[in-house]
Scaffold this active site. Structure first.
Site, PDB file in Angstrom:
ATOM      1  N   GLY A   1       3.075  78.448   6.640  1.00 38.46           N
ATOM      2  CA  GLY A   1       2.982  79.521   7.636  1.00 38.46           C
ATOM      3  C   GLY A   1       3.625  79.103   8.945  1.00 38.46           C
ATOM      4  O   GLY A   1       4.493  78.227   8.972  1.00 38.46           O
TER       5      GLY A   1
ATOM      6  N   GLY B   1      -0.186  76.063  12.234  1.00 36.40           N
ATOM      7  CA  GLY B   1       0.045  74.682  11.783  1.00 36.40           C
ATOM      8  C   GLY B   1      -0.660  73.682  12.692  1.00 36.40           C
ATOM      9  O   GLY B   1      -1.262  72.710  12.231  1.00 36.40           O
TER      10      GLY B   1
ATOM     11  N   GLU C   1       4.125  73.315   5.734  1.00 42.66           N
ATOM     12  CA  GLU C   1       5.391  73.974   5.387  1.00 42.66           C
ATOM     13  C   GLU C   1       5.585  75.087   6.406  1.00 42.66           C
ATOM     14  O   GLU C   1       5.026  76.177   6.266  1.00 42.66           O
ATOM     15  CB  GLU C   1       5.327  74.528   3.951  1.00 42.66           C
ATOM     16  CG  GLU C   1       5.222  73.458   2.877  1.00 42.66           C
ATOM     17  CD  GLU C   1       6.542  72.738   2.614  1.00 42.66           C
ATOM     18  OE1 GLU C   1       7.604  73.288   2.955  1.00 42.66           O
ATOM     19  OE2 GLU C   1       6.508  71.626   2.076  1.00 42.66           O
TER      20      GLU C   1
ATOM     21  N   CYS D   1      11.430  82.161   4.925  1.00 45.19           N
ATOM     22  CA  CYS D   1      11.400  81.070   5.915  1.00 45.19           C
ATOM     23  C   CYS D   1      12.731  80.354   6.027  1.00 45.19           C
ATOM     24  O   CYS D   1      13.051  79.812   7.088  1.00 45.19           O
ATOM     25  CB  CYS D   1      10.298  80.083   5.567  1.00 45.19           C
ATOM     26  SG  CYS D   1      10.456  79.413   3.904  1.00 45.19           S
TER      27      CYS D   1
HETATM   28  P1  NAD Z   1       0.348  82.721   9.805  1.00 43.93           P
HETATM   29  O1  NAD Z   1       0.716  81.340  10.188  1.00 43.93           O
HETATM   30  O2  NAD Z   1      -0.069  83.671  10.876  1.00 43.93           O
HETATM   31  O3  NAD Z   1      -0.761  82.768   8.682  1.00 43.93           O
HETATM   32  C1  NAD Z   1      -0.702  81.880   7.603  1.00 43.93           C
HETATM   33  C2  NAD Z   1      -2.110  81.561   7.159  1.00 43.93           C
HETATM   34  O4  NAD Z   1      -2.872  81.054   8.239  1.00 43.93           O
HETATM   35  C3  NAD Z   1      -2.879  82.751   6.605  1.00 43.93           C
HETATM   36  O5  NAD Z   1      -3.467  82.360   5.380  1.00 43.93           O
HETATM   37  C4  NAD Z   1      -3.905  83.053   7.666  1.00 43.93           C
HETATM   38  O6  NAD Z   1      -5.106  83.542   7.149  1.00 43.93           O
HETATM   39  C5  NAD Z   1      -4.122  81.741   8.338  1.00 43.93           C
HETATM   40  N1  NAD Z   1      -4.459  81.885   9.749  1.00 43.93           N
HETATM   41  C6  NAD Z   1      -3.938  82.790  10.633  1.00 43.93           C
HETATM   42  N2  NAD Z   1      -4.453  82.587  11.860  1.00 43.93           N
HETATM   43  C7  NAD Z   1      -5.324  81.563  11.764  1.00 43.93           C
HETATM   44  C8  NAD Z   1      -6.161  80.876  12.707  1.00 43.93           C
HETATM   45  N3  NAD Z   1      -6.203  81.211  13.992  1.00 43.93           N
HETATM   46  N4  NAD Z   1      -6.926  79.856  12.249  1.00 43.93           N
HETATM   47  C9  NAD Z   1      -6.875  79.494  10.957  1.00 43.93           C
HETATM   48  N5  NAD Z   1      -6.100  80.099  10.037  1.00 43.93           N
HETATM   49  C10 NAD Z   1      -5.343  81.118  10.421  1.00 43.93           C
HETATM   50  O7  NAD Z   1       1.579  83.285   9.071  1.00 43.93           O
HETATM   51  P2  NAD Z   1       2.874  83.684   9.806  1.00 43.93           P
HETATM   52  O8  NAD Z   1       3.065  82.859  11.034  1.00 43.93           O
HETATM   53  O9  NAD Z   1       2.965  85.141   9.955  1.00 43.93           O
HETATM   54  O10 NAD Z   1       3.937  83.217   8.723  1.00 43.93           O
HETATM   55  C11 NAD Z   1       5.256  83.241   9.054  1.00 43.93           C
HETATM   56  C12 NAD Z   1       5.731  81.822   9.323  1.00 43.93           C
HETATM   57  O11 NAD Z   1       5.571  81.062   8.151  1.00 43.93           O
HETATM   58  C13 NAD Z   1       7.196  81.761   9.670  1.00 43.93           C
HETATM   59  O12 NAD Z   1       7.360  80.818  10.697  1.00 43.93           O
HETATM   60  C14 NAD Z   1       7.830  81.248   8.402  1.00 43.93           C
HETATM   61  O13 NAD Z   1       9.034  80.567   8.607  1.00 43.93           O
HETATM   62  C15 NAD Z   1       6.758  80.350   7.883  1.00 43.93           C
HETATM   63  N6  NAD Z   1       6.879  80.167   6.451  1.00 43.93           N
HETATM   64  C16 NAD Z   1       7.218  78.942   5.994  1.00 43.93           C
HETATM   65  C17 NAD Z   1       7.398  78.753   4.640  1.00 43.93           C
HETATM   66  C18 NAD Z   1       7.765  77.413   4.079  1.00 43.93           C
HETATM   67  O14 NAD Z   1       7.709  77.263   2.861  1.00 43.93           O
HETATM   68  N7  NAD Z   1       8.154  76.445   4.893  1.00 43.93           N
HETATM   69  C19 NAD Z   1       7.223  79.817   3.769  1.00 43.93           C
HETATM   70  C20 NAD Z   1       6.848  81.054   4.276  1.00 43.93           C
HETATM   71  C21 NAD Z   1       6.670  81.219   5.631  1.00 43.93           C
END
Ligand code: NAD
Length: 476
Positions: free
Chosen positions: A207, A212, A229, A263
């Protein structure tokens, strides 16, 4: 909350919210099973992998439907980028896991002889896999495949933003996999935070960067190892020495697949000045060829995950020179493939990861200026170079630090199980895919096996001058 059911919660069960977010019983249950040693056997691992394959094969239509509902993904794209990818991943793991499980023999120095030395891979325990919404099936199950192959128990937390996919994973997994070893927890921030407070044996998170950091902070509490990731702005350099039409086709494919919500999609193009007009024409042509004059009506062109992300993307276009597309329908979560020319470096569109179907093109005066532009920014997850010049290819590889590079194509490296996938710096830490996934979910235990034969007393005190002379000679 029942600790007997694999599906431990649901995002909709608001009533339970205030009382049910303690997953320690769940973790204890899975940990107990892990300690029963069942998950270590080759037979168990292969049986679980096979069951996952059957799950995908038997529920193909339901998986397609969920992906269509969440992201408007057409069947073909869903098959190639999610289901077929997973099936090939499982088959690769099934064919290789026996070999990977074997202890790896290492040489032993003279001073420790007679002995045998090994690296002995062992599973970590119960791991937490937090999935992302853009490839909601693939990005949740692919880490699971590696975790199973390495002999772990796992809790999956699919992304709540891809609701249908999350619900389907939660429904299907218990029907196919060993309930003693696997569980799915549905939900968002609160559920994830509750899970992150527990002493899992590993956090595997996919994410954005902000969450992260939350994952890493939580990991420090129990010294839990993490794989992150993440994402970032992946540059795409277009040199003048290229086949223009092929390059344009490949960039459009990598960028607008899944409506740019990938991503590793090229985030922006740095374009050589002397081919700028021809290349921009080729890009426009490639977009029309692949998605037609009206992408909104094209089955192959999906939708943005939700209206909030649609609005975020729309705001990036404020004040920009839109040279193609720019049609936005927030209600329908639709944004057409859009080209933006020469945005300012400080504009939002060049500050934030786009993660949508907007492609900024910046015309650059020189190769050096392109490399400087990239290296001024955080390490990207992927970087692309289109150039026939081998000297420039080498310079690019030498100077651009990022997770993965693809020369003369976009995203294709994902199809090779022999290559690791992961970021560097702010684009992530750790890696997976193929053997690298097995390693990510294993601990490499050092083993030295000695016998009682040939007892050498030189190392024992008292250290006489003779002992010191001999010992220091062999050790130093
Ligand atoms: P996100 O980071 O908002 O959410 C991802 C996960 O985190 C979800 O399961 C969510 O429930 C959890 N989450 C959200 N807020 C939280 C909090 N405050 N505390 C704990 N957990 C929480 O997802 P996003 O940012 O919308 O995803 C997009 C990003 O992910 C982009 O930067 C993309 O590049 C990256 N991404 C990376 C990969 C990879 O394989 N490297 C793949 C897909 C997406």
């Amino acid at each position: 909350m029942s600790s007997n059911s694999v599906v431990e919660n649901s995002a909709d069960q608001d009533v339970e919210r205030s009382v049910s977010f303690d997953y320690s019983e769940l973790l204890n249950r899975l940990d107990s099973f892990f300690h029963s040693q069942h998950t270590r056997t080759l037979e168990w691992r292969k049986a679980q992998l096979k069951q996952l394959l059957i799950l995908i094969n038997e529920n193909e239509q339901a998986l397609f439907d969920a992906l269509q509902a969440d992201l408007g993904k057409c069947k073909q794209e869903a098959y190639v980028t999610e289901l077929a990818y997973l099936k090939s991943d499982i088959k690769h793991q099934m064919a290789s896991v026996k070999k990977w499980m074997r202890p790896v023999k290492k040489s032993t120095p003279l001073v420790a002889q007679p002995a045998k030395s090994y690296i002995y891979p062992e599973p970590l325990g119960t791991v937490l896999i937090i999935g992302a919404w853009n490839y909601p099936i693939q990005l949740t199950l692919s880490p699971l495949i590696a975790a199973i192959s390495a002999g772990n128990c796992a809790v999956l937390k699919p992304s709540e933003l891809a609701q249908q996919s999350s619900a389907l994973i939660a429904k299907l997994l218990p029907q196919y996999l060993d309930e003693n070893a696997f569980a799915v927890v549905e939900g968002g921030k609160d559920e994830t935070s509750a899970l992150l407070s527990l002493p899992f044996s590993k956090f595997f998170y996919t994410g954005g960067e902000q969450v992260g950091k939350i994952v890493m902070r939580a990991a420090s509490e129990h010294l839990t190892p993490v794989t992150l990731e993440l994402g970032g702005k992946s540059p795409c350099v277009v040199d003048s020495q290229i086949d223009i039409e092929i390059a344009a086709n490949r960039i459009v494919w990598g960028k607008f697949m899944n409506v740019g919500q990938t991503c590793i999609a090229p985030d922006y193009v740095l374009l050589a000045q002397d081919i700028a007009d021809d290349f921009i024409d080729a890009l426009k042509h490639a977009i029309e060829k692949q998605y037609g004059k009206s992408p909104k009506d094209q089955e192959e062109y999906g939708r943005i995950i939700n209206q909030r992300h649609c609005q975020r993307l729309a705001s990036y276009l404020d004040g920009q020179d839109v040279i193609l597309g720019g049609q936005i329908d927030i209600q329908e979560k639709y944004i057409s493939p859009t080209l933006v020319l020469n945005p300012n470096e400080n504009d939002l569109i060049m500050q934030e990861e786009i993660f949508g179907p907007l492609l900024p093109i910046i015309v650059m005066p020189s190769r050096e200026a392109m490399l400087t532009f990239i290296n001024k920014r955080p390490h990207p997850l992927a970087a692309y170079l289109f150039s026939k010049d081998e000297a420039f290819q080498s310079q690019f590889l030498e100077q651009v630090s990022c997770g993965s590079v693809c020369i003369n194509d976009s995203s294709m490296f994902m199809l090779n199980h022999e290559l690791p996938f992961g970021g560097v710096g702010t684009s992530g830490m750790g890696r997976y895919h193929g053997k690298f996934g097995f390693d990510t979910f294993s601990h490499e235990k050092t083993v030295m096996k000695r016998s009682f034969a040939l007892e050498n007393t030189l190392r024992y005190a008292p250290f006489t001058a003779f002992k010191k002379m001999i010992l220091n000679r062999f050790i130093g």
